[in-house]
Design a protein around this motif. Structure first.
Motif, mmCIF file in Angstrom:
data_model
loop_
_atom_site.group_PDB
_atom_site.id
_atom_site.type_symbol
_atom_site.label_atom_id
_atom_site.label_comp_id
_atom_site.label_asym_id
_atom_site.label_seq_id
_atom_site.Cartn_x
_atom_site.Cartn_y
_atom_site.Cartn_z
ATOM 1 N N GLY A 146 0.791 -1.220 0.000
ATOM 2 C CA GLY A 146 0.000 0.000 0.000
ATOM 3 C C GLY A 146 0.824 1.271 0.000
ATOM 4 O O GLY A 146 0.313 2.344 0.287
ATOM 5 N N LEU A 206 0.682 3.342 -5.667
ATOM 6 C CA LEU A 206 -0.535 3.003 -6.399
ATOM 7 C C LEU A 206 -0.165 2.611 -7.813
ATOM 8 O O LEU A 206 0.735 3.210 -8.411
ATOM 9 N N ILE A 265 -0.624 8.198 -2.538
ATOM 10 C CA ILE A 265 -1.647 7.179 -2.323
ATOM 11 C C ILE A 265 -2.952 7.716 -1.743
ATOM 12 O O ILE A 265 -3.847 6.962 -1.427
ATOM 13 N N THR A 266 -3.055 9.042 -1.591
ATOM 14 C CA THR A 266 -4.341 9.578 -1.161
ATOM 15 C C THR A 266 -5.287 9.567 -2.363
ATOM 16 O O THR A 266 -4.836 9.703 -3.496
ATOM 17 N N PRO A 267 -6.596 9.382 -2.087
ATOM 18 C CA PRO A 267 -7.550 9.375 -3.199
ATOM 19 C C PRO A 267 -7.412 10.665 -3.990
ATOM 20 O O PRO A 267 -7.477 11.749 -3.428
ATOM 21 N N GLN A 323 -16.035 11.493 0.224
ATOM 22 C CA GLN A 323 -15.954 10.148 0.789
ATOM 23 C C GLN A 323 -17.348 9.512 0.802
ATOM 24 O O GLN A 323 -17.500 8.314 0.646
ATOM 25 N N PHE A 371 -11.684 0.364 -1.169
ATOM 26 C CA PHE A 371 -10.430 0.786 -0.554
ATOM 27 C C PHE A 371 -9.955 2.118 -1.100
ATOM 28 O O PHE A 371 -9.246 2.867 -0.466
ATOM 29 N N ASN A 372 -10.314 2.374 -2.334
ATOM 30 C CA ASN A 372 -9.738 3.512 -3.017
ATOM 31 C C ASN A 372 -10.655 3.901 -4.166
ATOM 32 O O ASN A 372 -11.480 3.126 -4.606
ATOM 33 N N HIS A 373 -10.508 5.100 -4.649
ATOM 34 C CA HIS A 373 -11.219 5.443 -5.869
ATOM 35 C C HIS A 373 -10.411 6.450 -6.663
ATOM 36 O O HIS A 373 -9.666 7.255 -6.111
ATOM 37 N N ARG A 415 -12.039 0.929 -6.249
ATOM 38 C CA ARG A 415 -11.275 -0.298 -6.089
ATOM 39 C C ARG A 415 -11.524 -0.906 -4.727
ATOM 40 O O ARG A 415 -11.615 -0.188 -3.733
#
Lengths: 138, 138
Positions: free
Chosen positions: A55, A58, A73-75, A96, A111-113, B118
């Motif tokens: 993690g 990305l 790695i922040t959205p 969010q 987990f992420n977008h 994701r």
DNA sequence: ATAAATGCAAAACTTTTGCACCCGA
DNA sequence: TCGGGTGCAAAAGTTTTGCATTTAT
């Protein structure tokens, strides 16, 4: 599996954290080679995989065939120029809330977008202003 | 370049419009082969490229190494499972407003936007409910 | 007729892997 | 020491391309 430390891995992460471009594995390889000339491309790939699983970075899949990696790695959001292929960061925070709504509605874990805009960047736009004739870009 | 018609191109577009999965070039090739057994993979790639340039299909770059294509060209969203790699459509319309704001702020032209979530899909989530023991999925 | 499209096969690229050796904990 | 990490080279997989032939307009 206990992951260990190595100067190669450290150098790769350092390169990735030190740029806000979204480089390919090959570009990273070339950069790291300046410090560790005999590092192998296979090692770069192996480490990118580990770092991704940890993690710490990305993996973006925006650019057709080649993967690109991101130390941020922040959205966040990207704009991709369909002509020159460059990828820019966009400062347009996604709420969010939306991610939560999707998770609930679909029964998934999010987990992420990533939000990707596609179009033409400033550089690649056809300039038709009559006064200042520019080089023509197809 | 004047693009011409061909049964191969028609068949490829038909396959892509007739599925809501997000197939790879190879999968499309196998499908079309059922109708046109001697079509070549090169032809599939060439046509996907043309169709994409004509705006009739979308190329997604979500799936690591392989490109995936989408017959649905309206702005829409995907959820990608990081475990099994499947891609699902998400019904979560992004406001056109956002795209306009980005275009204005960055001086770019935005043709399209894709939102990618994701995480883990329902199928791949570790199920810890004590009552109904399930097959363990790593 | 003529230029685009095709099939085939080779080539180009990106990414992964097997193996013997090296090195960090 | 022991198992993870590395370099090297081969292999695997995806996508592109050159060329002679076919086909739509």
């Amino acid at each position: 599996m206990m992951t260990r430390d190595s100067k190669q891995r450290r150098a790769i992460l350092e390169v990735l954290k030190g740029t806000n471009s979204h480089p390919t594995a090959d570009w990273i390889y070339e950069q790291v080679r300046k410090k560790i000339p005999n590092i192998s491309l296979g090692t770069v790939y192996r480490n990118l995989k580990v770092l991704k699983e940890e993690g710490k970075i990305l993996e973006l899949d925006f650019a057709g065939t080649v993967s690109r990696f991101d130390g941020n790695i922040t959205p966040h959001q990207h704009f991709k120029c369909e002509q020159c292929g460059r990828i820019f960061d966009v400062d347009e925070p996604l709420r969010q809330r939306t991610a939560e709504r999707v998770a609930l509605k679909m029964g998934v874990k999010v987990f992420n977008h990533l939000l990707e805009f596609r179009g033409l960047c400033q550089h690649c736009q056809p300039q038709a202003s009559p006064a200042d004739k520019q080089e023509t870009r197809l």
